[in-house]
Design an enzyme around this catalytic site. Structure first.
Site, PDB file in Angstrom:
ATOM      1  N   PRO A  14       0.856  -1.195   0.000  1.00 30.97           N
ATOM      2  CA  PRO A  14       0.000   0.000   0.000  1.00 30.97           C
ATOM      3  C   PRO A  14       0.888   1.239   0.000  1.00 30.97           C
ATOM      4  CG  PRO A  14       0.038  -1.026   2.186  1.00 30.97           C
ATOM      5  CD  PRO A  14       0.821  -1.918   1.272  1.00 30.97           C
ATOM      6  N   MET A  15       0.631   2.169  -0.909  1.00 30.54           N
ATOM      7  CA  MET A  15       1.441   3.399  -0.944  1.00 30.54           C
ATOM      8  C   MET A  15       0.564   4.590  -1.285  1.00 30.54           C
ATOM      9  SD  MET A  15       5.049   2.157  -2.628  1.00 30.54           S
ATOM     10  CE  MET A  15       4.363   1.163  -3.942  1.00 30.54           C
ATOM     11  N   MET A  16       0.462   5.506  -0.318  1.00 27.68           N
ATOM     12  CA  MET A  16      -0.326   6.723  -0.513  1.00 27.68           C
ATOM     13  C   MET A  16       0.175   7.460  -1.745  1.00 27.68           C
ATOM     14  SD  MET A  16      -2.412   6.978   2.085  1.00 27.68           S
ATOM     15  CE  MET A  16      -2.938   8.661   2.147  1.00 27.68           C
ATOM     16  N   GLN A  67      -6.411  -1.366   2.577  1.00 22.97           N
ATOM     17  CA  GLN A  67      -5.715  -1.098   3.834  1.00 22.97           C
ATOM     18  C   GLN A  67      -6.458  -0.022   4.612  1.00 22.97           C
ATOM     19  OE1 GLN A  67      -2.077   1.170   4.585  1.00 22.97           O
ATOM     20  NE2 GLN A  67      -1.242  -0.710   5.495  1.00 22.97           N
ATOM     21  N   CYS A  97       2.538   2.963   9.840  1.00 18.62           N
ATOM     22  CA  CYS A  97       2.771   4.314   9.322  1.00 18.62           C
ATOM     23  C   CYS A  97       3.211   5.237  10.454  1.00 18.62           C
ATOM     24  CB  CYS A  97       1.498   4.856   8.671  1.00 18.62           C
ATOM     25  SG  CYS A  97       1.737   6.515   8.041  1.00 18.62           S
ATOM     26  N   LYS A 136      -0.195  -4.993   8.779  1.00 17.38           N
ATOM     27  CA  LYS A 136       1.123  -4.567   8.301  1.00 17.38           C
ATOM     28  C   LYS A 136       1.755  -3.752   9.418  1.00 17.38           C
ATOM     29  CE  LYS A 136       3.348  -2.245   4.367  1.00 17.38           C
ATOM     30  NZ  LYS A 136       3.707  -0.909   4.822  1.00 17.38           N
ATOM     31  N   ASN A 208       8.869  -7.185   4.043  1.00 17.72           N
ATOM     32  CA  ASN A 208       8.783  -5.923   3.303  1.00 17.72           C
ATOM     33  C   ASN A 208       9.931  -5.014   3.733  1.00 17.72           C
ATOM     34  OD1 ASN A 208       7.252  -2.879   3.869  1.00 17.72           O
ATOM     35  ND2 ASN A 208       7.482  -3.606   1.781  1.00 17.72           N
ATOM     36  N   GLY A 209      10.415  -4.232   2.763  1.00 20.64           N
ATOM     37  CA  GLY A 209      11.437  -3.232   3.052  1.00 20.64           C
ATOM     38  C   GLY A 209      12.701  -3.447   2.238  1.00 20.64           C
TER      39      GLY A 209
HETATM   40  C1  LIG Z   1       4.970   7.046  -1.276  1.00 23.38           C
HETATM   41  C2  LIG Z   1       4.760   6.002  -0.216  1.00 23.38           C
HETATM   42  C3  LIG Z   1       3.527   5.903   0.413  1.00 23.38           C
HETATM   43  C4  LIG Z   1       3.297   4.906   1.384  1.00 23.38           C
HETATM   44  N1  LIG Z   1       2.041   4.772   1.931  1.00 23.38           N
HETATM   45  C5  LIG Z   1       1.797   3.732   2.765  1.00 23.38           C
HETATM   46  C6  LIG Z   1       0.473   3.444   3.209  1.00 23.38           C
HETATM   47  O1  LIG Z   1      -0.508   4.090   2.835  1.00 23.38           O
HETATM   48  N2  LIG Z   1       0.313   2.400   4.075  1.00 23.38           N
HETATM   49  C7  LIG Z   1       1.369   1.624   4.484  1.00 23.38           C
HETATM   50  O2  LIG Z   1       1.183   0.683   5.255  1.00 23.38           O
HETATM   51  N3  LIG Z   1       2.612   1.870   4.060  1.00 23.38           N
HETATM   52  C8  LIG Z   1       2.843   2.880   3.199  1.00 23.38           C
HETATM   53  N4  LIG Z   1       4.099   3.065   2.712  1.00 23.38           N
HETATM   54  C9  LIG Z   1       5.180   2.143   3.105  1.00 23.38           C
HETATM   55  C10 LIG Z   1       5.281   0.992   2.104  1.00 23.38           C
HETATM   56  O3  LIG Z   1       4.092   0.235   2.085  1.00 23.38           O
HETATM   57  C11 LIG Z   1       6.468   0.072   2.460  1.00 23.38           C
HETATM   58  O4  LIG Z   1       6.250  -0.477   3.729  1.00 23.38           O
HETATM   59  C12 LIG Z   1       7.787   0.831   2.485  1.00 23.38           C
HETATM   60  O5  LIG Z   1       7.917   1.683   1.364  1.00 23.38           O
HETATM   61  C13 LIG Z   1       8.968  -0.151   2.517  1.00 23.38           C
HETATM   62  O6  LIG Z   1       8.968  -0.983   1.380  1.00 23.38           O
HETATM   63  P1  LIG Z   1       9.932  -0.690   0.098  1.00 23.38           P
HETATM   64  O7  LIG Z   1      11.323  -0.519   0.642  1.00 23.38           O
HETATM   65  O8  LIG Z   1       9.769  -1.898  -0.769  1.00 23.38           O
HETATM   66  O9  LIG Z   1       9.461   0.580  -0.527  1.00 23.38           O
HETATM   67  C14 LIG Z   1       4.343   4.035   1.752  1.00 23.38           C
HETATM   68  C15 LIG Z   1       5.585   4.156   1.114  1.00 23.38           C
HETATM   69  C16 LIG Z   1       5.791   5.107   0.126  1.00 23.38           C
HETATM   70  C17 LIG Z   1       7.137   5.172  -0.569  1.00 23.38           C
END
Ligand SMILES: Cc1cc2nc3c(=O)[nH]c(=O)nc-3n(C[C@H](O)[C@H](O)[C@H](O)COP(=O)(O)O)c2cc1C
Length: 274
Positions: A14-16, A67, A97, A136, A208-209
């Site tokens: 999930p990514m805002m 989410q 978050c 999450k 994740n990460g």
């Molecule tokens: C632009 C952006 C928006 C995000 N929004 C959310 C969100 O709405 N909910 C959430 O649980 N995590 C959110 N995250 C975190 C990601 O879901 C993820 O946990 C985090 O980016 C680490 O994974 P990655 O290294 O593969 O990017 C967001 C991350 C980014 C970059």
């Protein structure tokens, strides 16, 4: 392990401001088996907002999870019910978050400090819907970084029937770091995710990460001296920096038999008609 375990091998986080329905449709064309997640949607928005704008999605997106952001069991249950009626396949609760706005609403990562409340939220949602309710979360919050903290959090939720945990392998620093810094500065500790799998073999533990390559994903899904294999990977930023990586990930990680587009050109026609 739940019978639907295999469907959690590959997810897009999930990514805002990214994973809206159009982005998810695009990702779906590339990886027909990936689980897709909405941006976080608060209970307040669902209970008082424009449901079509917030919840509508394309049939092609299945399996698609919503989410939720919230911390009141009744509001979460009512929101989960609406989402399930709308056709979502899973409800995921955001306990990771770190943003200040979210902390003021007392949800997101700060909920990791209140496992009893989160357990009540999970129970309330499970009672309201028959689709999986998942979480999450991070591996710690501020100075609560010892393994026992996240183990007890997961353990409490496992006790009430939660079986799927998406673990962002960093602590959340609630004071002093922006959300962006919170995705970069706290060190990644994937060994903690493997240890959770060791301690909760009957749960689905998704890492994740910082996963940016197929090699990284495959390594995590292979047992090592650091611990057992995790059950799946959740890809965040790499899915927008290099969306085609999802194609290679599905080919390597998901069970055979799920059709993949033969090449990039093959997704142009369905994208154009969309
Ligand atoms: C632009 C952006 C928006 C995000 N929004 C959310 C969100 O709405 N909910 C959430 O649980 N995590 C959110 N995250 C975190 C990601 O879901 C993820 O946990 C985090 O980016 C680490 O994974 P990655 O290294 O593969 O990017 C967001 C991350 C980014 C970059």
């Amino acid at each position: 392990m739940p019978y639907w375990g295999d469907s959690y091998r590959l997810s897009v986080a999930p990514m805002m401001d990214w994973t809206d329905r159009h982005c998810r449709f695009f990702h779906r064309l590339i990886a027909p088996k990936a689980r897709l997640y909405t941006e976080m949607i608060t209970t307040g928005a669902i209970l008082h907002g424009d449901l079509h704008r917030l919840l509508d999605f394309s049939e092609e997106e299945h399996p698609v999870a919503i989410q939720l952001g919230g911390s009141e069991p009744e509001a979460l249950a009512a929101s989960a019910r609406r989402a399930a009626q709308w056709g979502y396949d899973e409800i995921n609760l955001n306990c990771g978050c770190p943003s200040e706005r979210v902390q003021r609403g007392a949800f997101g990562a700060c909920l990791m400090r209140e496992p009893d409340l989160v357990a009540d939220c999970i129970k309330a949602m499970q009672d309201a819907v028959s689709i999986p309710v998942t979480v999450k979360h991070r591996i710690g919050v501020d100075d609560q970084e010892d393994y026992g903290f996240v183990r007890d959090f997961v353990g409490k939720l496992f006790q009430v029937g939660c079986r799927v945990f998406f673990v962002h392998a960093r602590s959340a620093i609630l004071k002093g770091l922006s959300p962006k810094e919170n995705r970069e500065i706290p060190p990644l500790r994937m060994s903690v995710v493997r240890r959770l799998k060791q301690d909760f073999p009957d749960a689905l533990i998704v890492a994740n990460g910082g996963i940016q390559t197929l090699n990284q994903a495959q390594a995590l899904m292979t047992p090592s001296s650091a611990g057992p294999a995790v059950d799946g990977v959740m890809i965040g930023r790499a899915a927008y920096h290099d969306p085609w990586i999802l194609h290679a990930l599905q080919a390597a990680l998901c069970l055979p038999g799920s059709p993949l587009p033969p090449n990039r050109e093959a997704i142009l026609a369905p994208l154009q008609s969309y």
